[in-house]
Design an enzyme around this catalytic site. Sequence first.
Site, PDB file in Angstrom:
ATOM      1  N   GLU A  59      -3.993   2.412 -13.888  1.00 51.57           N
ATOM      2  CA  GLU A  59      -2.625   2.327 -13.368  1.00 51.57           C
ATOM      3  C   GLU A  59      -2.168   0.877 -13.405  1.00 51.57           C
ATOM      4  O   GLU A  59      -2.851  -0.027 -12.905  1.00 51.57           O
ATOM      5  CB  GLU A  59      -2.492   2.873 -11.942  1.00 51.57           C
ATOM      6  CG  GLU A  59      -1.009   2.853 -11.524  1.00 51.57           C
ATOM      7  CD  GLU A  59      -0.700   3.322 -10.120  1.00 51.57           C
ATOM      8  OE1 GLU A  59      -1.633   3.646  -9.363  1.00 51.57           O
ATOM      9  OE2 GLU A  59       0.499   3.349  -9.779  1.00 51.57           O
ATOM     10  N   ASP A 134       8.644  -2.766 -11.696  1.00 47.33           N
ATOM     11  CA  ASP A 134       9.764  -3.567 -11.163  1.00 47.33           C
ATOM     12  C   ASP A 134      10.900  -3.622 -12.178  1.00 47.33           C
ATOM     13  O   ASP A 134      10.687  -4.010 -13.330  1.00 47.33           O
ATOM     14  CB  ASP A 134       9.301  -5.004 -10.878  1.00 47.33           C
ATOM     15  CG  ASP A 134       8.351  -5.074  -9.701  1.00 47.33           C
ATOM     16  OD1 ASP A 134       8.594  -4.393  -8.694  1.00 47.33           O
ATOM     17  OD2 ASP A 134       7.346  -5.808  -9.794  1.00 47.33           O
ATOM     18  N   THR A 203       3.956   8.314  -5.542  1.00 49.57           N
ATOM     19  CA  THR A 203       3.749   6.896  -5.221  1.00 49.57           C
ATOM     20  C   THR A 203       4.681   6.519  -4.068  1.00 49.57           C
ATOM     21  O   THR A 203       5.615   7.253  -3.744  1.00 49.57           O
ATOM     22  CB  THR A 203       4.075   5.976  -6.410  1.00 49.57           C
ATOM     23  OG1 THR A 203       5.503   5.820  -6.500  1.00 49.57           O
ATOM     24  CG2 THR A 203       3.546   6.511  -7.732  1.00 49.57           C
ATOM     25  N   GLU A 206       8.222   6.215  -5.273  1.00 49.59           N
ATOM     26  CA  GLU A 206       8.835   7.516  -5.507  1.00 49.59           C
ATOM     27  C   GLU A 206       9.248   8.134  -4.162  1.00 49.59           C
ATOM     28  O   GLU A 206      10.306   8.763  -4.068  1.00 49.59           O
ATOM     29  CB  GLU A 206       7.869   8.448  -6.248  1.00 49.59           C
ATOM     30  CG  GLU A 206       8.539   9.774  -6.604  1.00 49.59           C
ATOM     31  CD  GLU A 206       7.757  10.584  -7.625  1.00 49.59           C
ATOM     32  OE1 GLU A 206       6.581  10.296  -7.867  1.00 49.59           O
ATOM     33  OE2 GLU A 206       8.362  11.522  -8.180  1.00 49.59           O
TER      34      GLU A 206
HETATM   35  C1  LIG Z   1       8.106  -1.407  -7.843  1.00 54.46           C
HETATM   36  S1  LIG Z   1       6.413  -1.622  -7.525  1.00 54.46           S
HETATM   37  C2  LIG Z   1       5.754   0.020  -7.718  1.00 54.46           C
HETATM   38  C3  LIG Z   1       4.398   0.159  -7.096  1.00 54.46           C
HETATM   39  C4  LIG Z   1       3.779   1.572  -7.268  1.00 54.46           C
HETATM   40  N1  LIG Z   1       3.529   1.872  -8.655  1.00 54.46           N
HETATM   41  C5  LIG Z   1       4.680   2.608  -6.666  1.00 54.46           C
HETATM   42  O1  LIG Z   1       5.295   3.363  -7.412  1.00 54.46           O
HETATM   43  O2  LIG Z   1       4.765   2.658  -5.438  1.00 54.46           O
HETATM   44  C6  LIG Z   1       5.817  -2.413  -9.014  1.00 54.46           C
HETATM   45  C7  LIG Z   1       4.450  -3.043  -8.832  1.00 54.46           C
HETATM   46  O3  LIG Z   1       4.005  -3.577 -10.078  1.00 54.46           O
HETATM   47  C8  LIG Z   1       3.399  -4.839  -9.832  1.00 54.46           C
HETATM   48  N2  LIG Z   1       3.458  -5.606 -11.091  1.00 54.46           N
HETATM   49  C9  LIG Z   1       4.547  -6.188 -11.642  1.00 54.46           C
HETATM   50  N3  LIG Z   1       4.231  -6.796 -12.797  1.00 54.46           N
HETATM   51  C10 LIG Z   1       2.903  -6.582 -12.985  1.00 54.46           C
HETATM   52  C11 LIG Z   1       1.971  -6.977 -13.985  1.00 54.46           C
HETATM   53  N4  LIG Z   1       2.372  -7.708 -15.030  1.00 54.46           N
HETATM   54  N5  LIG Z   1       0.681  -6.606 -13.856  1.00 54.46           N
HETATM   55  C12 LIG Z   1       0.282  -5.876 -12.797  1.00 54.46           C
HETATM   56  N6  LIG Z   1       1.115  -5.483 -11.800  1.00 54.46           N
HETATM   57  C13 LIG Z   1       2.400  -5.827 -11.901  1.00 54.46           C
HETATM   58  C14 LIG Z   1       4.234  -5.415  -8.706  1.00 54.46           C
HETATM   59  O4  LIG Z   1       3.578  -6.457  -8.028  1.00 54.46           O
HETATM   60  C15 LIG Z   1       4.462  -4.188  -7.847  1.00 54.46           C
HETATM   61  O5  LIG Z   1       3.425  -3.997  -6.900  1.00 54.46           O
END
Ligand SMILES: C[S@@+](CC[C@H](N)C(=O)[O-])C[C@H]1O[C@@H](n2cnc3c(N)ncnc32)[C@H](O)[C@@H]1O
Length: 237
Positions: A59, A134, A203, A206
């Site tokens: 993931e 994001d 998630t 979501e």
């Molecule tokens: C909007 S959140 C969604 C978190 C989770 N997937 C959810 O749906 O609840 C996006 C997550 O991706 C992480 N993220 C962003 N860029 C990333 C990268 N290049 N590698 C790993 N994680 C990353 C952010 O820190 C954040 O925790």
Amino acid sequence: MRKPRRLTPDELAPFEWHPPRRFGRWGVGEVRLEDAVPTPLAALDWPALFGNPNPVEVEVGMGKGLFLLTQATARPAVNFFGIEVVRKYQQFATTRFAVRRLPNVKTAYADAKALFRDVIAPGSVSAVHVLFPDPWWKARHKKRRVFTPEFAADIARALPVGGALHVASDVAEYFGVMTGILRAMPAFRELAAETTDGGGFETNFERKARAQGTPVGRARYERTAEAVTVAPDPATG
Ligand SMILES: C[S@@+](CC[C@H](N)C(=O)[O-])C[C@H]1O[C@@H](n2cnc3c(N)ncnc32)[C@H](O)[C@@H]1O
């Protein structure tokens, strides 16, 4: 964020994968991976990491880890590897897995783009999940988005023929960008793509989207036997 009991580094260690220290911080912060790593890196050895040869699902950006927690509990014969670039979320999620002593989840505090590009071996993971990445709303920030044509190509290389890619977003424009990139790649076949207005959640993000009544797009792809190509970048036309 509700604080779980703080575990010691020794308690968390069995649930974490750390890049070798000499390689710096994997593109997180100031150190760029390509500057920090002078020689080719050894591929991540999944059977050695998990202690078994079970299939591995990754993931990208697991946030607080709800998806991995549910999946790893329900599917003990599958290994799960969560990558999170924000340390406090990676620690939060890892703590959830550690207190439940889930043997089939490991995490990395790392930039997923760097790991897919440099250390995840071709054909070595059975599925990849990119859920609610994001959106970086402002035009000048869009280049920070994780899901780019190059990243999609690196994911395709990591999957064997028949491997699965699962993407979701509550941002219609970003969902369109992701599905547009993937539909332009012969290495992927779309199995399902839909935007729904209600239903359950997998998630944390979501759950928030559902609570606000925001439609959620979700699509699933299968890796074909076609060569990996890099789709045109929707940001540049
Ligand atoms: C909007 S959140 C969604 C978190 C989770 N997937 C959810 O749906 O609840 C996006 C997550 O991706 C992480 N993220 C962003 N860029 C990333 C990268 N290049 N590698 C790993 N994680 C990353 C952010 O820190 C954040 O925790």
